[in-house]
Design a protein around this motif. Sequence first.
Motif, PDB file in Angstrom:
ATOM      1  N   LEU A  44      46.080  40.611  37.083  1.00 45.12           N
ATOM      2  CA  LEU A  44      45.717  41.456  38.216  1.00 45.12           C
ATOM      3  C   LEU A  44      46.268  42.870  38.100  1.00 45.12           C
ATOM      4  CD1 LEU A  44      46.072  38.945  41.196  1.00 45.12           C
ATOM      5  CD2 LEU A  44      43.973  39.895  40.255  1.00 45.12           C
ATOM      6  N   THR A  45      47.335  43.069  37.327  1.00 45.31           N
ATOM      7  CA  THR A  45      47.912  44.402  37.221  1.00 45.31           C
ATOM      8  C   THR A  45      47.241  45.265  36.162  1.00 45.31           C
ATOM      9  OG1 THR A  45      49.604  43.537  35.715  1.00 45.31           O
ATOM     10  CG2 THR A  45      50.190  43.702  38.043  1.00 45.31           C
TER      11      THR A  45
ATOM     12  N   ILE B 201      43.869  45.475  35.523  1.00 49.02           N
ATOM     13  CA  ILE B 201      42.417  45.543  35.686  1.00 49.02           C
ATOM     14  C   ILE B 201      41.908  46.929  36.053  1.00 49.02           C
ATOM     15  CG2 ILE B 201      42.075  43.131  36.226  1.00 49.02           C
ATOM     16  CD1 ILE B 201      42.359  43.715  39.122  1.00 49.02           C
TER      17      ILE B 201
ATOM     18  N   GLY C 205      39.233  46.345  39.578  1.00 54.92           N
ATOM     19  CA  GLY C 205      40.013  45.504  40.478  1.00 54.92           C
ATOM     20  C   GLY C 205      39.201  44.617  41.409  1.00 54.92           C
TER      21      GLY C 205
ATOM     22  N   GLY D  90      39.157  40.704  40.934  1.00 52.05           N
ATOM     23  CA  GLY D  90      39.809  40.020  42.052  1.00 52.05           C
ATOM     24  C   GLY D  90      38.890  39.021  42.722  1.00 52.05           C
TER      25      GLY D  90
ATOM     26  N   TYR E  21      49.897  43.703  46.125  1.00 50.42           N
ATOM     27  CA  TYR E  21      49.579  44.817  47.014  1.00 50.42           C
ATOM     28  C   TYR E  21      50.845  45.333  47.694  1.00 50.42           C
ATOM     29  CZ  TYR E  21      47.880  47.627  50.813  1.00 50.42           C
ATOM     30  OH  TYR E  21      47.686  48.678  51.672  1.00 50.42           O
TER      31      TYR E  21
ATOM     32  N   ILE F 209      48.196  46.881  43.176  1.00 46.31           N
ATOM     33  CA  ILE F 209      46.737  46.843  43.309  1.00 46.31           C
ATOM     34  C   ILE F 209      46.321  47.551  44.592  1.00 46.31           C
ATOM     35  CG2 ILE F 209      46.515  44.695  42.001  1.00 46.31           C
ATOM     36  CD1 ILE F 209      46.142  43.204  44.661  1.00 46.31           C
TER      37      ILE F 209
ATOM     38  N   THR G 238      41.013  45.714  46.140  1.00 47.26           N
ATOM     39  CA  THR G 238      41.208  44.535  45.289  1.00 47.26           C
ATOM     40  C   THR G 238      41.785  43.383  46.101  1.00 47.26           C
ATOM     41  OG1 THR G 238      41.574  45.934  43.352  1.00 47.26           O
ATOM     42  CG2 THR G 238      42.377  43.668  43.231  1.00 47.26           C
TER      43      THR G 238
END
Length: 281
Positions: free
Chosen positions: A44-45, A47, A51, A55, A74, A79, A83
């Motif tokens: 996830l970090t 992308i 995102g 996600g 978040y 993100i 996302t």
Amino acid sequence: MDYIIDALKDGLWDTVKMLPFLFAAFLILEVIEHYSEKHRNGMLTRIGGAGPLVGALFGCIPQCGFSVAAANLYSGGVITVGTLLAVFLSTSDEAVLLILGNPGNGAVVIRLLAIKVVIGVLFGYAVDILLRKSPMKRKQLGNICDHCGCEEEGGVLRAAVRHTIQIFLYLLLFNCVLNLLLEAVGIETLSRILMKDSLFQPVLAGLVGLIPNCAASVALTELYLSGVLSFGSVIAGLCASAGIGLAVLFRVNKNGKENLKILGILFLCSIIAGMLLQAVM
């Protein structure tokens, strides 16, 4: 009195026959979550601008792992809010498992997941474009499993048993209550009470979905399978139902106003999507 006994017996049988499937499904998911846990933050970090798309794709995997991860990331400023919302909107919690537990619903699951992914992608990018803000660094990231119990002693087998028992009890209670209601008032009356085929039913379903507990998704799914909720309404409810992700967000992100804003946007996106589906379907 006889109809009460029959309703309770039917509710028990309807729930018991799903038990082996639920345990097998939860065991598989726990194994996947356990071995993907160390890679989840990294996925996830890294992308970037993709995102909301990534996600939404990962969010539709049943279980709470990615919604919990997204809430933590978040909160840590890694993100964007788009996302985060894409993950929340596409998260299906236990709904997929419950629908698959009823034979002949494979096409329903595919349609539900596809629509939720599209909703997550569209609203995720729309929110990022409208806000045009990079996330601020808020706090150091914690362990993504601090709040969902997936690291508890006993490993994946114990976690699978715990989740299976939890959902079994929710299902048993709800099936018995639903059967009693259907016996007492009939499906037509219950559907009318819950405003079936009305543009306002997605709003009601969305409010139920905001309850931060898997009981909400169980109730929404069972009402849909019984014919009381429309497809648009169950989509609204399940989009608003971000699993435990919302509860984690309110716990780890100390900006209460920001959390309420995200909650409001999530609810608004959910009911808009549900109403649109209600209108066209």
